[in-house]
Enzyme design. Structure first.
Site, PDB file in Angstrom:
ATOM      1  N   ASP A   1      49.291  37.678  60.709  1.00  0.00           N
ATOM      2  CA  ASP A   1      49.375  37.767  59.254  1.00  0.00           C
ATOM      3  C   ASP A   1      49.288  36.388  58.579  1.00  0.00           C
ATOM      4  OD1 ASP A   1      49.548  40.488  59.295  1.00  0.00           O
ATOM      5  OD2 ASP A   1      51.728  40.560  59.185  1.00  0.00           O
TER       6      ASP A   1
ATOM      7  N   ARG B   1      53.048  40.791  51.754  1.00  0.00           N
ATOM      8  CA  ARG B   1      54.077  39.738  51.683  1.00  0.00           C
ATOM      9  C   ARG B   1      53.463  38.537  50.971  1.00  0.00           C
ATOM     10  NH1 ARG B   1      55.214  42.126  56.711  1.00  0.00           N
ATOM     11  NH2 ARG B   1      57.303  43.022  56.765  1.00  0.00           N
TER      12      ARG B   1
ATOM     13  N   TYR C   1      47.413  42.209  51.697  1.00  0.00           N
ATOM     14  CA  TYR C   1      48.650  41.847  52.389  1.00  0.00           C
ATOM     15  C   TYR C   1      49.839  41.933  51.450  1.00  0.00           C
ATOM     16  CZ  TYR C   1      51.734  39.475  55.655  1.00  0.00           C
ATOM     17  OH  TYR C   1      52.757  39.159  56.504  1.00  0.00           O
TER      18      TYR C   1
ATOM     19  N   HIS D   1      48.890  34.518  48.588  1.00  0.00           N
ATOM     20  CA  HIS D   1      47.439  34.551  48.617  1.00  0.00           C
ATOM     21  C   HIS D   1      47.060  35.343  47.376  1.00  0.00           C
ATOM     22  CE1 HIS D   1      47.132  32.731  52.624  1.00  0.00           C
ATOM     23  NE2 HIS D   1      48.290  33.329  52.819  1.00  0.00           N
TER      24      HIS D   1
ATOM     25  N   GLU E   1      49.259  41.255  65.306  1.00  0.00           N
ATOM     26  CA  GLU E   1      50.647  41.648  65.574  1.00  0.00           C
ATOM     27  C   GLU E   1      50.793  43.068  66.073  1.00  0.00           C
ATOM     28  OE1 GLU E   1      49.657  40.379  62.673  1.00  0.00           O
ATOM     29  OE2 GLU E   1      51.194  39.174  61.711  1.00  0.00           O
TER      30      GLU E   1
ATOM     31  N   ASP F   1      50.942  34.490  56.625  1.00  0.00           N
ATOM     32  CA  ASP F   1      52.145  33.928  56.023  1.00  0.00           C
ATOM     33  C   ASP F   1      52.897  33.114  57.067  1.00  0.00           C
ATOM     34  OD1 ASP F   1      53.240  35.816  57.689  1.00  0.00           O
ATOM     35  OD2 ASP F   1      54.215  36.983  56.123  1.00  0.00           O
TER      36      ASP F   1
ATOM     37  N   GLU G   1      55.615  33.786  58.875  1.00  0.00           N
ATOM     38  CA  GLU G   1      55.932  34.516  60.097  1.00  0.00           C
ATOM     39  C   GLU G   1      54.689  34.727  60.946  1.00  0.00           C
ATOM     40  OE1 GLU G   1      58.964  35.565  61.414  1.00  0.00           O
ATOM     41  OE2 GLU G   1      59.681  34.215  59.863  1.00  0.00           O
TER      42      GLU G   1
END
Length: 915
Positions: free
Chosen positions: A80, A305, A303, A350, A7, A82, A84
């Site tokens: 990432d 989120r 991470y 995770h 990203e 997740d 998104e």
């Protein structure tokens, strides 16, 4: 060779160092496309077909990826881990497939929970396909948010002028804040008393005990309701002979909290560090993507989120090794602690948020971090280490002291930490306790009682009675609101920061002393939705919809099935408002908000009686600037009272008429009328009226000046208005330069000026009264790093044309410039360390966004054409000139900002933001 897509450029930079020459790492810069903010981007009648749009900036990044793929064997999507991130990868693959850039190429998805060499290499060994259910959950959520925002918001604008927008989760969060405010307003404080005795043990040690029983009756909170009963109880204690009746000892264990999730790190950073949810996530993003530790770029945390609380076995063992080495075997439990998430569907989970290497202590990395990064990393590190430490052990003692007949009984408690355990490293904070808690809640745990045995006599040193009043429930902080939303299942942790920001950006709520207070505009929207769209702001409905989205991501439910069920009922609800009249809306809101708008007066008079005509009744009205309070006898009585105002933009005392004006008097010099007025950009004072415009001449505006935001419009009289109209005013000569310092009000508020240096006035300084000494002091602060503008400096020559690239300190912040192209430097970047390469990339993105990056030629240029070309120019069709005219572009940099915003603008629907 493989192309790896992530990203962000920071993430790309870090990963690029771990991979060899066989990999090219490129950034997508987040989502490369989105739903266009217009009707028809989601079409329910066509199976919820969606139109996606790539903006100019993202187009450049897509072209870079496409170009790199020409000589590559495959594509690795490493966004990432997740929903998104999965969606970004899906968008990238879909766009590249449509452009035939993936023909004959292998496309794989890789994920890693930490940006470290070992984590990235492990991900490369375990590629997979895109997670279709996760992508479908994203599509369903995006469609829902769009349909709610672009369908409900127009209804809101038509039926309730002055409103901004409504969102699927945003509106429910707003309802929570408004309901808490109603609880605060309805709260009736109740008096109660406590009686405490200061006692001495047989050994002479002093301690405190509270009256708990009287004449065989246990006293509850309101057992002593007034001063008379409290003083009577006090005299009973003074007359009593006291001894120890019972001593109870017990041992309590306190266990550490689990490692951080997205929600808990936002809550704890708010309590301990005073970070906003958005600030916490921004700082965590930097720590995750990588920090340069003296030549090595490393991601410091996993991470951020996630709703999981478990951590990898190797991280558990490393943490236990550190605990044993640093704190000793007593602080290490026999077995590793195992935590389980309470989330119903932890599909985004995770690991918990933890240091990628616990051996990197906060002290060792502090020199490489900013102050914010250091504080947040220390919080994560301590929470992780504490989560694997031994429990704290507390010795608790409870003592009852009574007279011989046990008619007067006092109670004393003590607690001492026998073994601190995890408390040696970390203590969790809670900020929703009452500020003054008479029962001692929140006091230090080390409150030790002296050694006492049953039958011991105690000496009375003093007795006192204290008055207390019950307190209303506390308003929500960011931490407590996030916690409450998580408890109700509203939204998801990764969206909380954006939801809270949207509510503030749209001025539905404000933060006061770190507590959310709803603005009247927000209360109006909530009342409207509760009256006419009740189902869609119910907590249970919103939570159930979130659960359905989770089931989609888990592959248990079809995404279009969820959308069809929702749309069928939602469309019917929208159509049901077609015949709804504004008067019906006003009547409903007037009834709902009456107690707030017209609180009962202390003297008992009717708060709805018009204070001007005394015959009309006050009620909610709608005007071109939104809702206001007006008299029922309008137009005979023109009394009005603003309802939705910003701080300082008038108040109840402004009393503007329906036409938005209030006469203040006449200028004693010119005899012209001086008025207080409300325009599209706020309140201002004006002298005189605009003169009729003669044909062929420009209109001459009368003298006018904006009201500073921090000035109460209710206090503005003729004298203050004339002083405002006389600005800028001289303050005095600077003692060092001899140059005049002046004070005035500009486009961005009150300021002082000295030469070429401007300094905005702080909130507590008055532009009309600020003196020379204070002005000199403020200017000195500006010279030490305030907003005094710094000289431009060169970053080097542009690689394309060798023209210089310069960095400037603009009115709105730093920006870079190359030729006629200016681009604002991101807030997260440090202008002092900004590089030429970063500037070139930023300028290229700005140029791509604006077309060719060139400004439209000035109109005067046409008049300077040589005479011999005039005939040729006459032959050219008139439409040629207009066709080639550069489109008017939005201001991206500080220096491009227009003097005024457009007069007519529509609020952006809530669907433009997550949830």
């Amino acid at each position: 060779m493989h192309v790896v897509v992530v990203e962000s450029p920071a993430k790309a930079k870090t990963i690029n160092k771990y991979l060899g020459k066989d990999y090219v790492v490129l950034a997508s810069y987040g989502h490369i496309r989105d739903l266009p903010p217009k009707d028809g981007s989601v079409r329910p009648d066509e199976g919820f077909a969606m139109d996606w749009e790539i903006d100019a900036k993202s187009e450049k990044h897509v072209k870079d990826i496409t170009q790199a793929l020409k000589s590559a064997d495959g594509l690795l999507l490493a966004t990432d881990p997740d929903r998104e991130g999965e969606a970004i990868s899906w968008h990238v693959r879909d766009v590249l497939e449509k452009r035939k850039a993936l023909v004959g190429k292998q496309v794989q998805r890789i994920t890693f929970n930490a940006i470290t060499r070992s984590a990235v290499e492990e991900a490369l060994r375990n590629p997979r396909d895109l997670d279709t259910p996760l992508v479908e959950a994203y599509l369903a959520r995006r469609a829902l948010d769009y349909l709610v925002g672009f369908t409900l918001s127009p209804v809101l604008w038509r039926k309730l002028p002055g409103s901004r927008s409504a969102g699927r989760v945003q509106s429910v969060a707003l309802r929570l804040i408004c309901e808490r405010e109603q609880e605060v307003e309805r709260f009736v404080s109740r008096e109660y008393w406590t009686v405490d005795a200061i006692l001495a043990s047989p050994q002479g040690q002093i301690f405190r005990a509270r009256l708990s029983q009287l004449d065989g009756q246990k006293l509850d909170k309101f057992g002593l309701p007034d001063e008379t009963t409290a003083l009577a109880a006090l005299e009973r204690i003074k007359a009593a002979t006291l001894r120890v009746e019972s001593v109870e000892r017990k041992q309590a264990r306190r266990n550490p909290a689990a490692p951080f999730t997205t929600s808990t790190i936002q809550q704890e950073a708010s309590r301990k560090l005073y970070f906003s949810a958005r600030q916490t996530m921004q700082v965590a993003q930097k720590l995750y993507e990588g920090v340069d530790l003296g030549g090595e770029t490393v991601g410091l945390i996993t991470y951020m989120r996630t709703d999981g609380v478990s951590i990898a076995p190797e991280a558990v063992f490393a943490t236990r090794d550190l605990i044993g080495a640093e704190f000793g075997a007593a602080y290490l439990p026999e077995q590793p602690r195992v935590y389980k998430t309470k989330a119903k569907n932890a599909q985004e989970a995770h690991e918990a948020i933890r240091p990628t290497d616990v051996a990197r202590t906060p002290q060792s990395v502090a020199p490489y971090l900013t102050a914010e990064q250091r504080k947040l990393y220390e919080l994560v590190w301590k929470r992780t280490v504490a989560s694997q430490m031994a429990s704290a052990i507390l010795d608790q003692v409870a003592v009852d002291i009574a007279d011989p007949e046990a008619k007067v009984v006092l109670h004393a408690t003590g607690s001492v930490i026998q073994f601190d355990g995890f408390l040696k490293v970390y203590r969790e904070d809670f900020d929703d306790r009452p500020e003054s808690s008479p029962d001692g809640a929140g006091e230090d745990e080390n409150r030790l009682l002296p050694p006492l045995r049953e039958g011991d006599g105690v000496k009375r040193e003093d007795v006192k009675a204290d008055q207390h009043f019950t307190q209303p429930p506390p308003r929500y902080t960011e931490a407590s609101l996030v916690k409450r939303m998580e408890e109700l299942g509203i939204g998801r942790p990764s969206t909380y920061a954006s939801i809270l920001s949207v509510l503030q950006d749209r001025e539905y709520v404000r933060l006061d002393a770190r507590r959310f207070i709803p603005e009247d505009r927000g209360r109006l929207v909530t009342a409207f939705l509760e009256n006419f769209f009740s189902r869609y702001v119910q907590y249970s409905f919103t939570a159930d919809l979130e659960n359905q989205l989770d089931e989609i991501s888990d592959g248990k439910l079809g995404w279009k099935t969820v959308l069809e069920r929702f749309w069928m009922d939602f469309k019917a609800a929208i159509e049901g408002t077609a015949t709804l009249r504004v008067s019906e809306v006003l009547d409903a809101l007037d009834k709902e908000l009456g107690p707030h708008l017209f609180p009962q007066a202390e003297d008992g008079h009717d708060p709805r009686v018009c204070p001007v005509c005394s015959a009309g009744r006050l009620g909610l009205r709608i005007g071109k600037f939104g809702a206001f309070v007006g008299c029922s006898n309008y137009p005979d009585c023109k009394f009005t009272r603003p309802l939705v105002t910003k701080e300082g933009e008038g108040g109840d005392g402004a009393a503007l008429a329906e036409d938005g004006t209030k006469p203040l008097g006449k200028d004693p010099v010119s005899g012209e009328d001086v008025t207080l007025r409300k325009g599209p950009y706020g309140l201002y004072v004006q002298k005189g009226e605009a003169a009729p415009v003669e044909k062929g001449k420009k209109a001459v505006k009368p003298p006018r000046v904006s009201i500073p935001k921090d000035m109460d419009a209710a206090t503005i009289d003729l004298d203050i208005a004339l002083k405002l109209l006389s600005l800028p005013r001289p303050v005095g000569d600077h003692p060092e330069t001899g140059t005049m310092i002046s004070a005035g009000i500009g486009r961005f508020g009150p300021y002082i000026k000295h030469g070429d240096i401007y300094k905005s006035l702080p909130k507590d300084d008055d532009v009309l009264t600020i003196g020379l000494n204070r002005a000199v002091s403020l200017l000195a602060e500006a010279g030490k790093g305030g907003r005094a503008r710094q000289p431009a400096r060169s970053l080097g020559d542009h690689p394309a044309d060798t023209k210089p690239v310069t960095i400037h300190d603009g009115r709105f912040g730093p920006y870079v410039q190359h030729g006629g192209v200016r681009a604002t430097i991101p807030r997260t970047a440090d202008p002092a360390t900004y590089t030429l390469a970063e500037a070139v990339e930023l300028i290229a993105a700005k140029a791509a966004k604006d077309g060719d990056g060139k400004k439209a030629p000035a109109k005067k240029a046409a008049t300077k054409a040589p005479v011999k070309k005039a005939a040729a120019e006459k032959k050219a069709p008139a439409k040629t000139a207009t066709k080639k005219a550069a489109p008017k572009k939005a201001a991206d940099s500080a220096e491009d900002a227009p003097a005024k915003a457009p007069r007519k603008s529509k609020a952006k629907p809530a669907s433009a933001d997550p949830d």
